[in-house]
Design a protein around this motif. Structure first.
Motif, PDB file in Angstrom:
ATOM      1  N   GLN A  98     -10.166 -12.674 -11.080  1.00  0.00           N
ATOM      2  CA  GLN A  98      -8.976 -11.740 -11.520  1.00  0.00           C
ATOM      3  C   GLN A  98      -8.604 -10.852 -10.448  1.00  0.00           C
ATOM      4  O   GLN A  98      -9.581  -9.937 -10.026  1.00  0.00           O
ATOM      5  CB  GLN A  98      -9.564 -11.088 -12.953  1.00  0.00           C
ATOM      6  CG  GLN A  98      -9.633 -12.282 -14.184  1.00  0.00           C
ATOM      7  CD  GLN A  98     -10.143 -11.464 -15.402  1.00  0.00           C
ATOM      8  OE1 GLN A  98     -11.363 -11.269 -15.451  1.00  0.00           O
ATOM      9  NE2 GLN A  98      -9.427 -11.016 -16.299  1.00  0.00           N
ATOM     10  N   SER A  99      -7.305 -10.750 -10.184  1.00  0.00           N
ATOM     11  CA  SER A  99      -7.261  -9.991  -8.793  1.00  0.00           C
ATOM     12  C   SER A  99      -5.618  -9.309  -9.043  1.00  0.00           C
ATOM     13  O   SER A  99      -4.904  -9.973  -9.720  1.00  0.00           O
ATOM     14  CB  SER A  99      -7.069 -10.775  -7.751  1.00  0.00           C
ATOM     15  OG  SER A  99      -6.151 -11.682  -7.459  1.00  0.00           O
ATOM     16  N   LEU A 100      -5.765  -8.131  -8.351  1.00  0.00           N
ATOM     17  CA  LEU A 100      -4.260  -7.613  -7.959  1.00  0.00           C
ATOM     18  C   LEU A 100      -4.328  -7.178  -6.682  1.00  0.00           C
ATOM     19  O   LEU A 100      -5.064  -6.858  -6.103  1.00  0.00           O
ATOM     20  CB  LEU A 100      -4.180  -6.294  -8.800  1.00  0.00           C
ATOM     21  CG  LEU A 100      -2.673  -5.552  -8.848  1.00  0.00           C
ATOM     22  CD1 LEU A 100      -1.433  -6.410  -9.164  1.00  0.00           C
ATOM     23  CD2 LEU A 100      -2.749  -4.153  -9.339  1.00  0.00           C
ATOM     24  N   SER A 101      -2.946  -7.926  -5.866  1.00  0.00           N
ATOM     25  CA  SER A 101      -2.877  -7.980  -4.500  1.00  0.00           C
ATOM     26  C   SER A 101      -1.526  -7.437  -3.992  1.00  0.00           C
ATOM     27  O   SER A 101      -0.737  -7.706  -4.679  1.00  0.00           O
ATOM     28  CB  SER A 101      -3.064  -9.435  -4.064  1.00  0.00           C
ATOM     29  OG  SER A 101      -4.463  -9.843  -4.383  1.00  0.00           O
ATOM     30  N   LEU A 102      -1.700  -6.757  -2.994  1.00  0.00           N
ATOM     31  CA  LEU A 102      -0.650  -6.039  -2.424  1.00  0.00           C
ATOM     32  C   LEU A 102      -0.685  -6.608  -0.801  1.00  0.00           C
ATOM     33  O   LEU A 102      -1.472  -6.323   0.028  1.00  0.00           O
ATOM     34  CB  LEU A 102      -0.683  -4.681  -2.108  1.00  0.00           C
ATOM     35  CG  LEU A 102       0.701  -4.081  -1.546  1.00  0.00           C
ATOM     36  CD1 LEU A 102       2.146  -4.300  -2.098  1.00  0.00           C
ATOM     37  CD2 LEU A 102       0.456  -2.591  -1.506  1.00  0.00           C
ATOM     38  N   GLY A 103       0.693  -7.393  -0.581  1.00  0.00           N
ATOM     39  CA  GLY A 103       0.746  -8.107   0.833  1.00  0.00           C
ATOM     40  C   GLY A 103       1.685  -7.877   1.514  1.00  0.00           C
ATOM     41  O   GLY A 103       2.645  -7.438   1.132  1.00  0.00           O
ATOM     42  N   TYR A 104       1.551  -8.115   2.861  1.00  0.00           N
ATOM     43  CA  TYR A 104       2.891  -7.870   3.822  1.00  0.00           C
ATOM     44  C   TYR A 104       2.798  -9.131   5.095  1.00  0.00           C
ATOM     45  O   TYR A 104       1.691  -9.275   5.629  1.00  0.00           O
ATOM     46  CB  TYR A 104       2.557  -6.435   4.484  1.00  0.00           C
ATOM     47  CG  TYR A 104       3.769  -6.258   5.472  1.00  0.00           C
ATOM     48  CD1 TYR A 104       5.090  -6.217   5.412  1.00  0.00           C
ATOM     49  CD2 TYR A 104       3.292  -6.573   6.829  1.00  0.00           C
ATOM     50  CE1 TYR A 104       6.284  -5.972   6.218  1.00  0.00           C
ATOM     51  CE2 TYR A 104       4.357  -6.213   7.893  1.00  0.00           C
ATOM     52  CZ  TYR A 104       5.541  -5.979   7.481  1.00  0.00           C
ATOM     53  OH  TYR A 104       6.605  -5.856   8.562  1.00  0.00           O
ATOM     54  N   GLN A 105       3.720  -9.817   4.812  1.00  0.00           N
ATOM     55  CA  GLN A 105       3.838 -10.949   5.826  1.00  0.00           C
ATOM     56  C   GLN A 105       5.141 -10.917   6.675  1.00  0.00           C
ATOM     57  O   GLN A 105       6.030 -10.432   6.422  1.00  0.00           O
ATOM     58  CB  GLN A 105       3.922 -12.277   5.022  1.00  0.00           C
ATOM     59  CG  GLN A 105       4.032 -13.465   5.970  1.00  0.00           C
ATOM     60  CD  GLN A 105       4.204 -14.840   5.046  1.00  0.00           C
ATOM     61  OE1 GLN A 105       3.746 -14.679   3.684  1.00  0.00           O
ATOM     62  NE2 GLN A 105       4.444 -15.834   5.319  1.00  0.00           N
TER      63      GLN A 105
END
Length: 392
Positions: free
Chosen positions: A132-139
Motif C-alpha cells: 500500500q503506497s502513496l508515490s510522487l514521481g517526476y519523469q
C-alpha cells in the motif's frame, strides 16, 4: 491518407504495439486484462488512463483487479501533469493497493510489452507481498537518448506468506523509499506525439539502471540500498546475428526477501521437466522453478544467436536460434531469514535451441532447453524443457 483511412490504421497499430486500445478519451490496457499466478490464481484487471483527447496535459489513471485465488480486490488511482512537452517532463501522484512477486522488481521505465513478458513468467510464482503506497514521481528526458524517473514513496508492506526477517514479522512494516530509474538507448529514435513517445527506429542497445533506497520508519530494521544494472545489445557476423543481455544486482545493507534478487525461474517444477509445458522467455530460465534462488548480489548472462535463415521453399524461411543462459550469485547471511534461502553460489547454466516463426510471419515459436553444469540433476527428463514462444 483519408481515402485509405491510414490514420486510423496507424493509430490501431501503435496502440496494439504499446499494449493498449484507445476508446475515445480513455485508453484501456490489454496487457493487464487477464493474468495468472499461483498466489492470485486467475486474475481479471481493468486498467486504463485518459489520453490527450481528454486533456493535452492532465491525465488520470486507474486499475481495478480481482484474483479468484486470494479473493481480494487490488486497485490504483493516480494523476499526472505534463510540465514540458518537448522533453516529456511529467509530474505524477499515485495511490495503490497491489500485490507483487517478492524479488522481481519491474522498472518504472519498462515498456508495456516488457511488462507482458514479466507477467507471463510469474505463472508458477507464489511468494507475493502486499504493498500500500502513496508515490510522487517526476519523469523527463535528460537527453534525446536518456530518460529518467525518480520517485519518493511512502509504503506499507506485508508478506503474504509465512516469513520473518531478523525475527521481525513482515506485516504492516512502513518504509519511506526513493527510487531512480535511468534508461539509455543510443541507437533508438523516438517521435514525440500527443499520445506519447513512439519508436520510429530501434536497435537493441539499451542500458537500464535502477537505484532504490528503503528506510524503515516503525521498526528496528536498518535502511538499505539496492542497485540493478541491465545492458543489452547485438552484433552481426557471417555466422548470423547475436543478441546478448547481462544483468548485475547488488544490495548494500540487509534487506528482507522482498527486496532480494530472485533467480528468474519460470518452470512449473525443478524435476521431471519433460512433462511440463508453458510459455518461454529470453530473460528467464525455463529449467528453474521460481524462488529456487535468492541473492543479495548476482550477475547473469543471456545470449541468443540467430543462425542464417534456411529457405526450404520460396515462401518459407526456417528461423533457428541457439540459446545460452547463466546465473551466479551469493547471499551474505541466510540465517537472517526464517525461510531456507539458497543462492546460486555455483554457475547455473541452461542451453537450448529455438524455432521462431513456425508459421511464416506469425510470432509463434517453440523452444527446447537443457540444464547442464553444476545444477544438473537426475535423468534427462529432469533437465529438459519445451516452451511455447510468443514474440510481440
Amino acid at each position: 491518407v483519408k481515402k485509405q483511412n491510414l490514420e486510423s490504421k496507424l493509430r490501431l497499430f501503435l496502440a496494439l504495439r504499446n499494449g493498449y486500445v484507445r476508446l475515445g478519451k480513455i485508453s484501456l490496457s490489454i496487457v493487464d486484462l487477464l493474468q495468472f499466478n499461483r498466489y492470485e490464481g486467475f486474475r481479471l484487471t481493468l486498467a486504463g488512463e485518459t489520453n490527450y483527447k481528454f486533456h493535452p496535459k492532465l491525465s488520470f489513471n486507474g486499475l481495478l483487479g480481482y484474483g479468484f485465488g486470494d479473493q481480494v480486490f487490488k486497485y490504483k488511482l493516480g494523476s499526472s501533469f505534463m510540465v514540458n512537452y518537448q522533453n516529456q517532463s511529467i509530474i505524477s501522484l499515485q495511490y495503490e493497493n497491489e500485490v507483487y512477486p517478492a524479488g522481481r522488481a519491474f522498472s518504472n521505465l519498462g515498456s508495456k510489452m516488457e511488462k507482458f513478458n514479466h507477467l507471463m513468467n510469474v505463472w508458477f510464482f507464489d511468494k507475493y507481498y502486499q504493498s500500500q503506497s502513496l508515490s510522487l514521481g517526476y519523469q523527463s528526458d535528460l537527453h534525446k537518448y536518456l530518460e529518467q524517473k525518480s520517485t519518493i514513496q511512502y509504503e506499507r508492506v506485508s508478506a503474504n506468506f509465512p516469513y520473518t526477517f531478523l525475527g521481525q514479522t513482515i506485516d504492516g512494516l512502513e518504509f519511506v523509499n526513493f527510487n531512480l530509474d535511468l534508461k539509455y538507448y543510443p541507437k533508438t529514435k523516438y517521435l514525440v506525439t500527443p499520445e506519447g513517445k513512439h519508436k520510429i527506429s530501434s536497435k537493441p542497445t539499451v542500458i537500464a539502471l535502477n537505484y532504490a533506497y528503503r528506510h524503515p520508519v516503525n521498526t528496528v530494521l536498518n535502511p538499505y540500498h539496492t542497485l540493478s544494472i541491465e545492458g543489452k545489445s547485438s552484433f552481426k557476423s557471417p555466422l548470423g546475428k547475436t543478441e546478448f543481455s547481462t544483468c548485475l544486482g547488488y544490495m548494500h545493507g540487509s534487506g528482507s526477501l522482498i527486496s532480494l534478487f530472485e533467480g528468474f525461474g519460470s518452470s512449473n517444477r525443478n524435476t521431471d521437466l519433460i512433462t511440463t509445458f508453458g510459455l518461454g522467455s529470453y530473460r528467464f530460465f525455463e529449467t528453474m522453478e521460481p524462488s529456487s534462488f535468492y541473492s543479495d548480489q548476482y550477475v547473469s548472462l543471456f545470449v541468443k544467436h540467430h543462425l542464417p535463415n534456411i529457405s526450404p521453399s520460396p515462401r518459407y524461411d526456417l528461423r533457428l536460434s541457439l540459446i545460452y543462459k547463466s546465473l551466479l550469485g551469493s547471499l551474505r547471511d541466510p540465517s537472517q531469514h526464517s525461510l531456507p534461502l539458497t543462492a546460486p553460489n555455483e554457475l547455473y547454466q541452461e542451453g537450448g535451441i529455438e524455432w521462431d516463426d513456425i508459421i511464416n510471419k506469425f510470432p509463434i515459436g517453440l523452444g527446447f532447453y537443457y540444464r547442464f553444469g553444476a545444477y544438473y540433476q537426475g535423468d534427462f527428463k529432469d533437465n529438459f524443457a519445451a516452451r511455447l514462444l510468443i514474440r510481440l
